[in-house]
Motif scaffolding. Structure first.
Motif, short mmCIF file in Angstrom:
data_model
loop_
_atom_site.label_atom_id
_atom_site.label_comp_id
_atom_site.label_asym_id
_atom_site.label_seq_id
_atom_site.Cartn_x
_atom_site.Cartn_y
_atom_site.Cartn_z
N ARG A 1 0.83 -1.21 0.00
CA ARG A 1 0.00 0.00 0.00
C ARG A 1 0.87 1.26 0.00
N ASN B 1 3.83 5.79 -5.45
CA ASN B 1 3.78 5.89 -6.92
C ASN B 1 2.69 6.86 -7.37
N GLN B 2 1.54 6.83 -6.72
CA GLN B 2 0.47 7.76 -7.06
C GLN B 2 0.90 9.20 -6.80
N GLU C 1 2.30 1.74 -3.44
CA GLU C 1 1.26 2.21 -4.36
C GLU C 1 0.96 3.69 -4.13
N LYS C 2 0.83 4.07 -2.87
CA LYS C 2 0.55 5.48 -2.54
C LYS C 2 1.73 6.37 -2.98
#
Length: 137
Positions: free
Chosen positions: A16, A22-23, A19-20
């Motif tokens: 998570r 990368n966002q 992913e955060k």
């Protein structure tokens, strides 16, 4: 030793976070591109505005010089009936006035070019060698 459940949760949390991250990085990159595009647009608009102002000033200077030339011709024609000596004196004064007006218009144009960054190196040399510059006007 950590249990399987703890390892699973740690891996899930790590996923998570990645992913955060990368966002967030993608969002920052997009905002940077948008800022760059806006800066380029603003710079282009400023360049166009400056170019337009310089062209307008050049046209006005040209019009002023043409008007002075026309006035000189009209005045010279009006004095046609006077003596030759009177013609020469008047013509000399009018010619000098016309040259001064033309020189002032050119100086104004040079100042605008210099201020807006359109002046070339040889324009700066001409300005320092101009008769107005030497006379201190």
């Amino acid at each position: 030793m950590a249990s399987r459940e703890q390892s699973y949760k740690a891996g899930e949390t790590k996923g998570r976070v990645e992913e955060k991250t990368n966002q967030t990085m993608g969002s920052l990159g997009e905002k940077a591109r948008e800022g760059k595009d806006k800066t380029c647009e603003t710079a282009e608009a400023a360049k166009e505005k400056t170019s337009s102002a310089a062209q307008s000033t050049k046209e006005k200077a040209s019009q002023a010089a043409e008007a002075a030339k026309k006035k000189t011709c009209e005045t010279t024609q009006a004095t046609g009936g006077k003596s030759e000596a009177g013609k020469e004196t008047t013509g000399g004064i009018i010619q000098k006035t016309g040259e001064q007006v033309k020189s002032m218009a050119q100086s104004a144009l040079d100042a605008v070019k210099h201020t807006t960054g359109f002046a070339k190196e040889d324009d700066n040399v001409k300005k320092t060698n101009s008769p107005l510059h030497k006379e201190g006007n």
